[in-house]
Every structure is written in C-alpha cells, then in structure tokens.
Design an enzyme around this catalytic site. Sequence first.
Site, PDB file in Angstrom:
ATOM      1  CD  GLU A 155      -1.069  -9.232   4.309  1.00 12.00           C
ATOM      2  OE1 GLU A 155      -0.661  -8.497   3.380  1.00 12.00           O
ATOM      3  OE2 GLU A 155      -2.220  -9.708   4.337  1.00 12.00           O
ATOM      4  CD  GLU A 184      -5.408  -8.713   6.717  1.00 15.76           C
ATOM      5  OE1 GLU A 184      -5.589  -8.794   5.472  1.00 15.76           O
ATOM      6  OE2 GLU A 184      -4.508  -8.036   7.234  1.00 15.76           O
TER       7      GLU A 184
END
Length: 824
Positions: free
Chosen positions: A457, A554
């Site tokens: 991320e 995710e």
Amino acid sequence: MLLRLLLLLALCGAGSAAMVVSVSLRGSWRIRSGNGSLELPAEVPGCVHSALFHQRLIQDPYYRFNNLNYRWIALDNWTYIKKFKIPFDLSKRRKVNLVFEGVDTVTVVLLNNVPVGETDNTFRSYSFDITHVVQAVNVIEVHFQSPVIYADQRSKVHTHYSVPPNCPPRVQDGECHVNFIRKAQCSFSWDWGPSFPTQGIWKDVRIEAYNICHLNYFTFTPVYDNNIQEWNLEIESSFDVISSKPVLGQVIIAIPELKIQQTNSVELHHGERIVKLFVKIDKSVTIETWWPHGHGNQTGYNMTVLFKLDGGLSFEKSAKVYFRTVELIEEPINGSRGLSFYFKINGLPIFLKGSNWIPADSFQDRVTSALLRLLLQSVVDANMNVLRVWGGGIYEQDAFYELCDELGIMVWQDFMFACALYPTDQDFMDSVRAEVAYQVRRLKSHPSIITWSGNNENEAALVLNWYDIQSSHLSTYIDDYVTLYVKNIRRIVFEGDQTRPFITSSPTNGAKSTAEGWLSKNPYDPNYGDVHFYDYVGDCWNWKIFPKARFVSEYGYQSWPSFSTLEKVMQAQCVKTETEFYRRSRSEIVYGEGQTMGALYWQLNDIWQAPSWSSLEYGGKWKMLHYFARHFFAPLLPVGFENEGVFFIYGVSDLHSDHKMMLTVRVHTWSSLEPVCSETTKPFVMKAGASALLYDKPVAELLRGCTNCTRQSCVVSFYLSTDREPLSPTNYHFLSSPKEAKGLHKANITATISQQRDTFVFHLETSAVAPFVWLDVGSIPGRFSDNGFLMTEKTRTVFFYPWKPTNESELERSFHVTSLADIY
C-alpha cells in the site's frame, strides 16, 4: 546443556584437515537486563519476552493489557550470554566464523570481550570472522539495543526531512518510527495486533571452521526455454576459498528420476567465488510440472549435488526440484479500457482463491512446524490455492514455504515494507540491499512463490497523500520511492531471479503504474492491476458496492472469536457475498469492467486472541468464515444474486475440462422442512475455467409458482449435479433479511455422535428450518466437515476431524449447537 557437534560435510579420505565442522550454539543461554538487575536463563532460538514468561517473571504477554504493562521490556537493552568450549583443535583450522541465521535486531556482538560484528536487520543472516579471537573456552555476548529507542534515534538523525508516519494511531498503543528499523513492522503494533517489539536471537547460531574452502550457500532455479520448449536447471553455489592455491575438483549432479547424472570440472581460486552450473534436461524425458492445489499434482524430483575437491574435501547438497512456469498477463481486453491482470501457471490461466497471511504469533519461537502445517492444511481444506505473505510481517521460515510447495499453495510474496514511507540514506539502503539479496537467494527455488511484490500500500499512500505531504516536497518522496523499490529492490530481484514477475506495490496499476513513472494517478483503478477494497458503511449483502476489478488482493470484515456468534454470521455472509461476486465476474465485461481473476480476502490467521478480520482464530480454530470459504472457493460453484427484481444464478468452474451437468433450484418456507417447489434445468455444458449465466427468473414469477411464498417467508437453495450425484456445494439466497423472516421458529437441534476410525460422525436432527447452524465442541481441537450451514432438511450428517486424540464422551460433554433464531 552440552554443545551439539554436527559434522555438516563428509570427510573423504583420511585427511582430517579437510573436514568442515559446525558447532551449534542453540539451546541454553542467559540474558541480562540493561542495569543488571535481572539475569535469567533463555533459550535460543527465542526472545526476551519468552524467556521472562518461561521463568514466570511475567504473565502471558497476551493476557488483558500486558502489552502496555510490559512495555518496559522493549525499552530496555538486553544482553544474551553464553559460555562454550570448542570441541576441536583450533590450531588445525585456518578460518573460524560465527554465523547468525537471524538476529532481532540491533546488536553489537562480542567474543571474549572483543567486538566481532554488528547487526541491524532481522531479515538477513550474518557471518563474522572470529579466527583471531576464538579460544578453546569462550564467552559470547550479544548486546541488544532497544528497537524502540534505536528507531527513535534513527528518525532524529534523519534531519533533512521527516519520513512519515511518525507514530501509529493512539488507539493501537504502539511505538513510533518503525519505518526506521528493519524488523517486523507489525511488532510496533497494527490495527489487528499488539505492540511487542521483541529482542532476541530468533534463528540458528553456530560456529563454522574450515581449512581449504567452505560452501556459503547453494541455490538453484528451473528455467523453461519457451523457444525450444525445453527445461534447464541453473545451479549457483558460493564458496569462501582460503587456500592460496587453486582448488580443483568435480561436481556431480544427479536427478535419478529424470535420468540425469552430470559431471563438471571446477577450479576454485582464493577469495569469494561463485560457481554457476547449467543442466540441460533432455526433451525426451517426461517432466511432471508442479501445479497449484486443485489443478494437479505437486510433483517434485530429488536432486543431489556433490562437490569432490582436492584434499579429500567434499560438499553434498540435497534438494527437491519442482518445475513450473509463471506469467503475469497484462494485455488489452475487448470491450474494456485498461489491461488484464492474471497469472498463468504452466500456460494455464488460474483464478487465485485465497487469503492474506500475517505472522502466526508475536513471538516466533512459538511458531512450530506443527502449527504451520495445521494452518496451511486448513488453507487447502478450504479450497484455497494462494496466500499473500503480507509486507508488514516477516519473510516466513523455511518450513512455511516447504509446506506450500508440498500442498500446492501459491505464494504472493511481499517484501517487508508496509503502510509507510521509508528513508533512503546509505546505511538503510545497504541493509535493505543485503536483505533482499539474501531473501531472493533463499526463496527463489520454491515453486510456490509466484510473484514478488515490493510493498504493501505504499504507492497508494504516497499518491493519495495519506500523510499530508506538502506538494512542494512531494518530489523528494517520489524519488525515495523509486530509489527504494525500483532502482534497488526491483534491480536486485531481477539480478537474482528472472523466473517470476515483480510488482512494485499492492495495490498497483501494474503496467500502467510503470508507464506513469512507477506511481499511478489512481492506484485503485479497477481496470488495471490489483485493488484493496474495504467498505464498513455500505450494505455488504448488496453486491453492487463491490468493485468489478481485475484482481482483488485485499477485502474483508471483522469478527470476534468463537464466543460471539452474531458477529461471525455478519463477517462470513459479507465475505461470501463479495467473494462470489468476484468469482462470477471472471469471464464477463459489464459496462467496461470485469474479468476478475483473483480474490484474496483479509485475513487468514491471527497473531493473538482478539477481534479481527481473520477466518482462523489464533491457534487455528475455524471461524464460520473459514467454513464458508470452503464453499465459496469450491472448484465448481453456483452463485445466486438479484438485480432489478430478477434472480440470477451463475455457474463458476475452475476445472480444466468441460462438464455436463444440471442445476436444481428449490424454494423452502421457513416454517417447513419440506421444499414447497423445485425445478431442474435441462443438461448443459459448463465450460472449463469460466463463469456463465445458467438461470434467470423474476423473483415474483419464482414465488408465484410456490404455494404461499413471499420474500419474507421463503428462501432459495440451489446446486449443480449429474443424474446421480451433486457436483457442487448447495448454495442459498435470502429473499429478505433473515431478521424479517416470517415463520422461522427456534429449532431444537440434537446430535448423536459415533466414531469411525479417527473421525467422529455427528447425526443431526432438527425440529425446524435453521439458518446459520453453528456446531461447537469448545476447546477440543479439530474441525467439522461443514458448519454455519442452512439446515432445510430434518436430518443431516456432519463429520468432525480431531487434531488431537478425543472420544465420544468428551465430545458429548463439550458439544453445543446454536442457530440464528437462538440469538435474535
């Protein structure tokens, strides 16, 4: 405890001087606090927290608020101490090394009061030359610096600009500046885990002594030459040659099952020497490739590599060799802007079904091979084929990857950088470069690893400005990002391994991010790369809130451990709805979006006992979500959903061949154990590796054909079958929220338990239709064949697979059953 002497390498001939010996320093040590007020026994491998707990100087660190009560442990500077003897004649050894396979984290190492080395990275090994310091009797001291204080000091030294985030959110009760230290980033706290910044020798430590040369490492890579359609094997070995004269010899490579017996001459000169060998595998030899779980066998071949060198010195390595290819396909799609994003294994497109892996414990000495096998077996038992080793934890131990190879679990391997920006000063980069080179060399022989990923991320964090960086300073952080992940990590990966793809970040736009200078303007674009998706506001039973993305690495929802049923129902149903949406989107483009080829929910496992996103509790007990995953990841699955008042059923197949089958749709009332109506389609062919619409009917029309059915009083079930047997799990569709169900009675569910060899049979009987039937046997370890199910028939048989010996009477005493009506 006596030292264990391991003769790692055989002595050929009578010359003992050729022998390479290894003395393990595992086992009993002592540790001492910074001011000397505490001194106690400790085990290596291990950590300070575990030593204190085993000596009953602290409670279980996971108990109540001990993460706060024991913060002092991480703030102290501890020392590991061991006195040991050398069980061989040092005068006959020209070089002696002290080798640490893993130190957590910042230390100065002293041998006989002489500094011999320093460490600053949990994720690499260290070897220190102690030839001129070692004696017959020795004292080794490993002086640790508090990781919390070290990280703070490093951040303060970095004065020219800040490197955010400084600290985790206050609610996490964590420590600051974890991005300045190369240890598990979650050890300073995460939103699902406590702050336990450990100190300790967490892997093997040993003395190695030799005269002529020493084998430092051995690694290999199977490579497929697509042009000539031929397999080759590249073998690389590193030697430390201390002989002033060239060392001559032969290397014999044997893979009996492939009829390979190859001999090469070698000549080793003084210094660090790399020997590269190439094995060409005859095209006439049939090679069985390694396949992910559900797609074929995990065939491997036993290989031995024997170096026979001058002076009677020999080195022999044994390994399992697996053959498989992997490709990341990013190409244009008709009817959609953007690019595809999916993996081919051995030339076959594979839908990745799985979850995200975090460290199985804050204290790695608690993570045994048995625990890893339990957790990873649960992965394949739930029809998964992939795990993403998340970038805020650790590069897992060898046993983890060996089990993934054996079980057919693909691994998306992050490098250990997560949710932060990172410094790029010389010391930090030197440490990272050594870390990456070591891990690539250690792991690249595993067929289970299908891709490297630079971070978790951090592309999104920088582009979407999570840390409120002023626009005038943004270029500095962009340069740092490219320096770290592209100019260093990516370069080192490709220098060591060109057999699998490298992705700079997750999520990322893949090729589009690369084209935009490695940072895409919208890294969550569903038409490129992978996405992470979380929505705690929208209705998670409504499939329209989910992104029709190429790949979803995710997504998830939280739940409590097993003592709270309602939260489990919510989590399981939400992830079911979302996963089924992704699976049915694999073959279609709708309004320019679709062709989803991966669904990895967050998260598989827990690091401690706490509410989290996991489907397995701490220790491995299955939550309802994991039982649901066994169904929604089934290789053949019917998926139902509504749109504009019409009920649709898609078929989803992960199979390699087309199959003829039928779809049966049944409508049940909540008040009766007999279906009120049923219909079966004509036989059809379900295409291999595809999703397709099988059934559509307005809900009003469906209900009109069933006596006295309304949305509130009825529920739909459906399954795929041949004439003779079911081919898929039975799925279901709620026509209204279960809390609005009419005619739903509290069910009286009883069980008769019997034993069949090592398995226990639960014969269930219910007095009424029961949604979300939850079977629990308390603390008895094991799993059921099914759980959390909709019981629409009077009887049902469920099997219980114990993980430890038990008996019928113990199960009867512990057994408890609930369903939705029990908690409303």
